[in-house]
Design a protein around this motif. Structure first.
Motif, short mmCIF file in Angstrom:
data_model
loop_
_atom_site.label_atom_id
_atom_site.label_comp_id
_atom_site.label_asym_id
_atom_site.label_seq_id
_atom_site.Cartn_x
_atom_site.Cartn_y
_atom_site.Cartn_z
N SER A 267 6.02 8.63 15.43
CA SER A 267 6.08 7.08 15.91
C SER A 267 5.40 6.35 14.93
O SER A 267 4.40 6.33 14.72
CB SER A 267 5.53 7.04 17.43
N THR A 268 6.14 5.63 13.97
CA THR A 268 5.72 5.16 12.80
C THR A 268 5.06 3.65 13.33
O THR A 268 5.63 2.65 13.72
CB THR A 268 6.70 4.81 11.82
N ARG A 269 3.82 3.52 12.92
CA ARG A 269 2.91 2.27 13.17
C ARG A 269 3.37 1.24 12.31
O ARG A 269 3.64 0.07 12.50
CB ARG A 269 1.70 2.36 13.33
N GLU A 270 3.48 1.56 10.88
CA GLU A 270 3.56 0.91 9.63
C GLU A 270 4.17 1.58 8.41
O GLU A 270 3.78 2.67 8.19
CB GLU A 270 2.29 0.01 9.47
N LEU A 271 5.13 0.82 7.68
CA LEU A 271 5.52 1.07 6.51
C LEU A 271 4.78 0.33 5.10
O LEU A 271 5.22 -0.96 5.54
CB LEU A 271 6.86 1.26 6.38
N TYR A 272 4.28 0.87 4.45
CA TYR A 272 3.42 -0.04 3.44
C TYR A 272 3.97 0.29 2.06
O TYR A 272 4.46 1.44 1.59
CB TYR A 272 2.16 0.29 3.20
N THR A 273 4.16 -0.88 1.21
CA THR A 273 4.73 -0.77 0.00
C THR A 273 3.90 -1.38 -1.06
O THR A 273 2.86 -1.77 -0.85
CB THR A 273 6.15 -1.22 -0.07
N GLU A 274 4.51 -1.90 -2.37
CA GLU A 274 3.76 -2.14 -3.53
C GLU A 274 2.62 -3.33 -2.84
O GLU A 274 2.96 -4.30 -2.11
CB GLU A 274 4.67 -2.86 -4.51
N GLU A 275 1.63 -3.28 -3.76
CA GLU A 275 0.62 -4.32 -3.28
C GLU A 275 0.07 -4.59 -1.97
O GLU A 275 -0.30 -5.39 -1.58
CB GLU A 275 1.13 -5.59 -3.94
N GLN A 276 0.12 -3.36 -1.24
CA GLN A 276 -0.40 -3.27 0.15
C GLN A 276 -1.73 -2.33 0.13
O GLN A 276 -1.83 -1.52 -0.54
CB GLN A 276 0.64 -3.05 1.21
N TRP A 277 -2.44 -2.75 1.08
CA TRP A 277 -3.83 -1.92 1.35
C TRP A 277 -3.61 -1.11 2.56
O TRP A 277 -3.11 -1.68 3.66
CB TRP A 277 -4.72 -3.03 1.10
N VAL A 278 -3.94 0.18 2.34
CA VAL A 278 -3.92 0.88 3.62
C VAL A 278 -5.02 1.92 3.94
O VAL A 278 -5.60 2.31 3.13
CB VAL A 278 -2.75 2.00 3.31
N THR A 279 -5.43 1.76 5.16
CA THR A 279 -6.37 2.88 5.64
C THR A 279 -6.18 2.77 7.15
O THR A 279 -5.55 2.43 7.80
CB THR A 279 -7.83 2.40 5.17
N ASP A 280 -7.12 3.89 7.69
CA ASP A 280 -7.07 3.86 9.26
C ASP A 280 -8.30 3.30 9.56
O ASP A 280 -9.60 3.76 9.68
CB ASP A 280 -7.45 5.41 9.71
N ILE A 281 -8.05 1.80 9.65
CA ILE A 281 -9.26 0.77 9.85
C ILE A 281 -10.36 1.21 10.80
O ILE A 281 -11.42 1.30 10.39
CB ILE A 281 -8.66 -0.63 10.13
N PHE A 282 -10.04 1.58 11.94
CA PHE A 282 -11.14 2.02 12.89
C PHE A 282 -11.80 3.27 12.48
O PHE A 282 -13.10 3.23 12.63
CB PHE A 282 -10.58 2.35 14.45
#
Lengths: 189, 189
Positions: free
Chosen positions: A68-83
């Motif tokens: 179940s996809t929460r988000e798709l990120y592409t160029e110039e985006q920041w990604v982490t498991d924030i919590f």
DNA sequence: AACGACTCTTGATAAATGTCAATGATTTTG
DNA sequence: CAAAATCATTGACATTTATCAAGAGTCGTT
């Protein structure tokens, strides 16, 4: 790859940031291939990732084993498991490369250090946080107030690049519908 | 009501915050009754609200005129339309009191001023932002990876107070199901 | 070029959930 | 406190979406 990061930051901050050289050294370049997992459920997320090129999928696996996809990120985006990242706790999410990627990542320890030491760093982090939060709020509203067909139309309107560069199956997972339904509804557009 | 706010902040910060008296003066107490709208679609959100007592519903209205509830907030939570507030742009959401409330609110101008002037204020804001973002991420995953029955079970497990203090109809809207389905699935627990 | 793995599409069917309508219960308000 | 409004429940039925299965297409690798 650091030039892309610098441009990104100048765009945000409106100027060349203080002590950029120093911060830049803390970013490790990475070129994972398609299918590489950057994080799995139950692991502790040690990094924040910046996408120079490619696409990352963040998802959970439901009781039937479906992604179940929460988000798709592409160029110039920041990604982490924030919590998990902020509390250095086990993640409930997976992060996977769905394209060959060029990434920069910064480790938790460096992140903490710069957050406390460099105001411009903290400032940009806050901006990214606000934007990420806004996007996620918007996503909740999209997913809960639109039916399947309207979610597809929404994606075509708002993120047409995703529609063309990713597989039907992945898009379906992002929109919360089965690949079969996705195929069928596309015929009704 | 300011004592509740102070306690809340001490809990977050681990100490009495710098210049609390000054900041406290900027918070306006409010006692809206049930049904009061604090924000409507297309309005610009001028405040951040802190709930001393009561419950706020944040929702959008879909094309059939039905409320789709993004979040339900209760005591000691912070509420605003984050995107509209930060950019002072028209909201896409509604904020409504679903119980008689005791609220404290701070105006955009004061918020901006304190953010820039008082580090402890910025720090607490960032904490709240991180927590809000985490919660919203979690909500996306819950809403997209669980079916209706499991979402009800999830709510009973994780937010039992909401279940008992709010109407069937409102809970159903929060879980993204019709009131009729809600009634029926509760019988299957 | 051939193999395997994966993906897309289509059909048949099933399951989950929504809609509409009626009734009784509950709450709100004058 | 009584009328009016809203809400909860139930039944019948409709709609949406998922599931399973099969075949055709696509892609990457050897």
């Amino acid at each position: 790859m650091l030039d892309v990061l610098q441009e990104h930051i100048i765009k945000r901050l409106g100027k060349v940031p203080e002590r950029f050289e120093e911060v830049a050294k803390a970013f490790e370049p990475l070129r994972p291939k398609r299918g590489t997992y950057l994080l799995r459920e139950a692991e502790v997320c040690k990094h924040v990732y910046f996408i120079v090129e490619g696409c990352l999928q963040v998802f959970v696996i439901d009781k039937n084993g479906n992604e179940s996809t929460r988000e798709l990120y592409t160029e110039e985006q920041w990604v982490t498991d924030i919590f998990g990242f902020k509390n250095q706790q086990a993640s409930e999410e997976y992060i996977k490369c769905v394209e060959p990627c060029k990434l920069l990542r910064i480790h938790y320890d460096a992140f903490q250090y710069f957050s406390a030491e460099i105001p411009a760093f903290a400032q940009i982090y806050q901006q990214i946080l606000e934007l990420s939060y806004s996007n996620t709020v918007y996503r909740v509203n999209t997913m809960t107030s639109l039916n399947a067909l309207d979610r597809i139309k929404w994606l075509i309107e708002n993120k047409p690049q995703l529609m063309t560069r990713l597989s039907n199956k992945l898009i379906a997972s992002y929109l919360g519908i089965s690949p079969e339904t996705m195929t069928r509804l596309k015929g009704k557009l």
